[in-house]
Design a protein around this motif. Structure first.
Motif, mmCIF file in Angstrom:
data_model
loop_
_atom_site.group_PDB
_atom_site.id
_atom_site.type_symbol
_atom_site.label_atom_id
_atom_site.label_comp_id
_atom_site.label_asym_id
_atom_site.label_seq_id
_atom_site.Cartn_x
_atom_site.Cartn_y
_atom_site.Cartn_z
ATOM 1 N N PRO A 27 -5.731 -5.438 -14.715
ATOM 2 C CA PRO A 27 -5.020 -6.148 -13.634
ATOM 3 C C PRO A 27 -4.494 -5.235 -12.534
ATOM 4 C CG PRO A 27 -4.270 -6.880 -15.808
ATOM 5 C CD PRO A 27 -5.094 -5.663 -16.019
ATOM 6 N N PHE A 28 -4.424 -3.943 -12.809
ATOM 7 C CA PHE A 28 -3.827 -3.014 -11.849
ATOM 8 C C PHE A 28 -4.836 -2.012 -11.299
ATOM 9 C CE2 PHE A 28 -0.749 -4.011 -15.266
ATOM 10 C CZ PHE A 28 0.121 -4.805 -14.535
ATOM 11 N N TRP A 29 -6.140 -2.314 -11.475
ATOM 12 C CA TRP A 29 -7.133 -1.355 -11.012
ATOM 13 C C TRP A 29 -7.053 -1.141 -9.502
ATOM 14 C CZ3 TRP A 29 -9.029 2.345 -13.491
ATOM 15 C CH2 TRP A 29 -9.456 2.236 -14.799
ATOM 16 N N GLY A 30 -6.757 -2.197 -8.743
ATOM 17 C CA GLY A 30 -6.633 -2.050 -7.297
ATOM 18 C C GLY A 30 -5.509 -1.095 -6.922
ATOM 19 N N ALA A 31 -4.342 -1.284 -7.551
ATOM 20 C CA ALA A 31 -3.208 -0.398 -7.271
ATOM 21 C C ALA A 31 -3.507 1.036 -7.695
ATOM 22 C CB ALA A 31 -1.964 -0.911 -7.997
ATOM 23 N N ILE A 32 -4.179 1.196 -8.850
ATOM 24 C CA ILE A 32 -4.515 2.539 -9.330
ATOM 25 C C ILE A 32 -5.497 3.218 -8.382
ATOM 26 C CG2 ILE A 32 -5.659 3.800 -11.193
ATOM 27 C CD1 ILE A 32 -4.553 1.654 -13.122
ATOM 28 N N PHE A 33 -6.507 2.469 -7.950
ATOM 29 C CA PHE A 33 -7.504 3.061 -7.051
ATOM 30 C C PHE A 33 -6.877 3.503 -5.740
ATOM 31 C CE2 PHE A 33 -10.360 2.322 -3.431
ATOM 32 C CZ PHE A 33 -11.270 3.341 -3.666
ATOM 33 N N TRP A 34 -6.051 2.642 -5.145
ATOM 34 C CA TRP A 34 -5.468 2.996 -3.848
ATOM 35 C C TRP A 34 -4.411 4.084 -3.986
ATOM 36 C CZ3 TRP A 34 -7.839 2.313 0.409
ATOM 37 C CH2 TRP A 34 -8.739 1.259 0.538
ATOM 38 N N ALA A 35 -3.749 4.163 -5.135
ATOM 39 C CA ALA A 35 -2.841 5.292 -5.369
ATOM 40 C C ALA A 35 -3.624 6.600 -5.389
ATOM 41 C CB ALA A 35 -2.089 5.095 -6.686
ATOM 42 N N ALA A 36 -4.776 6.590 -6.077
ATOM 43 C CA ALA A 36 -5.618 7.790 -6.089
ATOM 44 C C ALA A 36 -6.147 8.112 -4.696
ATOM 45 C CB ALA A 36 -6.785 7.592 -7.067
ATOM 46 N N ALA A 37 -6.522 7.067 -3.941
ATOM 47 C CA ALA A 37 -7.027 7.292 -2.581
ATOM 48 C C ALA A 37 -5.945 7.894 -1.688
ATOM 49 C CB ALA A 37 -7.538 5.978 -1.995
ATOM 50 N N LEU A 38 -4.718 7.357 -1.771
ATOM 51 C CA LEU A 38 -3.621 7.913 -0.969
ATOM 52 C C LEU A 38 -3.339 9.363 -1.349
ATOM 53 C CD1 LEU A 38 -1.081 4.937 -0.800
ATOM 54 C CD2 LEU A 38 -2.557 5.793 1.022
ATOM 55 N N ALA A 39 -3.364 9.654 -2.652
ATOM 56 C CA ALA A 39 -3.115 11.026 -3.103
ATOM 57 C C ALA A 39 -4.184 11.979 -2.559
ATOM 58 C CB ALA A 39 -3.072 11.079 -4.627
ATOM 59 N N VAL A 40 -5.443 11.527 -2.560
ATOM 60 C CA VAL A 40 -6.527 12.365 -2.048
ATOM 61 C C VAL A 40 -6.397 12.555 -0.541
ATOM 62 C CG1 VAL A 40 -9.018 12.387 -1.633
ATOM 63 C CG2 VAL A 40 -8.145 11.850 -3.898
ATOM 64 N N ALA A 156 5.670 -11.770 -4.251
ATOM 65 C CA ALA A 156 6.253 -10.950 -5.320
ATOM 66 C C ALA A 156 5.183 -10.096 -5.988
ATOM 67 C CB ALA A 156 6.938 -11.853 -6.350
ATOM 68 N N SER A 157 4.008 -10.704 -6.267
ATOM 69 C CA SER A 157 2.917 -9.950 -6.878
ATOM 70 C C SER A 157 2.408 -8.865 -5.939
ATOM 71 C CB SER A 157 1.781 -10.906 -7.245
ATOM 72 O OG SER A 157 0.672 -10.210 -7.731
ATOM 73 N N LEU A 158 2.332 -9.189 -4.642
ATOM 74 C CA LEU A 158 1.870 -8.215 -3.655
ATOM 75 C C LEU A 158 2.792 -7.000 -3.619
ATOM 76 C CD1 LEU A 158 0.051 -7.376 -1.251
ATOM 77 C CD2 LEU A 158 1.590 -8.702 0.221
ATOM 78 N N PHE A 159 4.093 -7.258 -3.542
ATOM 79 C CA PHE A 159 5.045 -6.149 -3.463
ATOM 80 C C PHE A 159 5.107 -5.389 -4.791
ATOM 81 C CE2 PHE A 159 6.624 -8.565 0.213
ATOM 82 C CZ PHE A 159 6.702 -7.533 1.138
ATOM 83 N N LEU A 160 4.867 -6.078 -5.909
ATOM 84 C CA LEU A 160 4.802 -5.383 -7.190
ATOM 85 C C LEU A 160 3.644 -4.394 -7.203
ATOM 86 C CD1 LEU A 160 5.610 -4.957 -10.161
ATOM 87 C CD2 LEU A 160 4.115 -6.891 -10.735
ATOM 88 N N ASN A 161 2.478 -4.822 -6.730
ATOM 89 C CA ASN A 161 1.318 -3.937 -6.684
ATOM 90 C C ASN A 161 1.533 -2.773 -5.731
ATOM 91 O OD1 ASN A 161 -0.778 -4.981 -8.496
ATOM 92 N ND2 ASN A 161 -0.736 -6.803 -7.223
#
Length: 369
Positions: A27-40, A156-161
């Motif tokens: 359920p959190f793959w989108g947030a994980i991917f964009w976190a990695a993208a921002l870090a890169v 709420a879900s958007l801001f959680l992600n």
């Protein structure tokens, strides 16, 4: 024998547990991917701040993340809020009859009779096309309103992600180098290959996100400005739509400004339509043709046609995340084949050459005898 059995059983359990952990995180793959993208993307900035501020990883990671929020997250949220507001307003105007797609299509049809007659000569039913386009416009506006309502209801879900993405991005910024080294130790691909693949991942992610987003935002802003100057209704809405469509190379923004120009021609606004056509072809189009190869193709070392097809295929299969994942998969595909061609074929050539040398030596020895 027992040691081999234990090793195989352990590997099966390792794969099973890893797969299960992936399902837990699904359920959190989108947030994980964009976190990695921002870090890169912001890793060079973090390295610069580490050099300037000293070895203070927590403080530097927090400062880098703050800059990321100010530069990326807050502007995107502001644009998204404006998009939602204008999308709902646009749908309400269609519902009230203030905007009539069928009447608009009639005006376009009457303004270009030559095109209509040519289509009818080839047996194309223009009335049927008009009806379908009108139904598509209404259905599209309804879908747009439903999506915007859904975004509002799922705020709420958007801001959680977003919160999870920023939380993970902090740790990836702080500990990213250590995690990469850990993966290099863990993966059984060979350290040099793994370093090359991680470097390619970082290079393509940074270039694709930076390049595609910059090009899309530039085209959306340019399109919104000209529509506002020409007094076209809902310029922010169409500017944001152009931003999303500009993720499609070459044709994206024209899917908005060209039909608007036809509408302006059909309503007798000739100079506005001509200005929009010229502006779209010269200014908006050149922004794509100049910036995209510079920011995407050159940095990723990918040919333009591979960037185009991988972007379209990625968006089709994976949604909005596909505009990054498509070129990334294409780049990794080429990297793996480059490794195969460089290492395995050379090894095969060396083996073949050594076999030929042995055979030649045997022939020489027989000749001497």
């Amino acid at each position: 024998m027992r040691a081999q059995l234990e090793r195989r059983f352990f590997l099966v359990l390792l794969i099973t547990v890893t797969f299960g952990f992936g399902l837990v995180l699904e359920p959190f793959w989108g947030a994980i991917f964009w976190a990695a993208a921002l870090a890169v993307i912001f890793y060079p900035l973090q390295s610069f701040l580490l050099y300037k501020l000293g070895n203070k990883p927590n403080r530097v990671a927090a400062l880098t993340l703050l800059i990321c929020v100010v530069m990326v997250v807050l502007p995107l949220l502001a644009i998204g809020a404006s998009f939602v507001q204008e999308g709902i307003s646009f749908y309400q105007r269609i519902e009230k009859g203030e905007l009539n797609p069928e009447a608009t299509l009639d005006k376009i049809k009457m303004a270009f009779p030559l095109v209509t007659n040519t289509l009818q000569e080839f047996g194309v039913d223009t009335d049927n096309i008009k009806q379908r386009l009108s139904e598509a416009a209404v259905a599209g506006s309804r879908l747009l309103a439903e999506k915007t309502f859904a975004v509002g209801q799922n705020a709420a879900s958007l801001f959680l992600n977003i919160g999870l993405m920023l939380y993970l991005a902090f740790f990836l910024l702080r500990d990213g180098a250590k995690l990469v080294e850990l993966f290099i130790v863990a993966l059984p691909l060979g350290d040099e290959r793994e370093r090359m693949l991680f470097a390619k991942f970082a290079e393509v992610t940074r270039a694709t996100v930076k390049g595609n987003l910059v090009v899309a935002v530039v085209q959306g802003v340019l399109g919104g400005i000209i529509l506002w100057i020409l007094d076209v209704p809902a310029p922010i809405l169409w500017g944001v739509v152009m931003t999303f469509l500009s993720l499609l190379p070459a044709i994206g923004a024209a899917l908005v400004w060209f039909p608007v120009a036809l509408y302006l021609y059909s309503t007798g606004q000739w100079w506005q339509a001509t200005v929009l056509i010229a502006y779209g072809a010269l200014v908006i189009g050149l922004a794509d043709n100049i910036l995209r190869p510079l920011l995407v193709g050159r940095d990723t070392k990918l040919p333009d046609y591979i960037v185009l097809f991988s972007t379209l295929g990625g968006i089709t299969l994976l949604g909005i995340n596909g505009f990054v994942l498509g070129p990334l998969i294409a780049a990794l595909f080429l990297a793996f084949w480059q490794i195969f061609i460089t290492e395995f074929n050379q090894a095969g050539f060396s083996t073949a050459s050594s076999s030929e040398d042995v055979a030649e030596q045997r022939m020489n020895s027989k000749t001497i005898e």
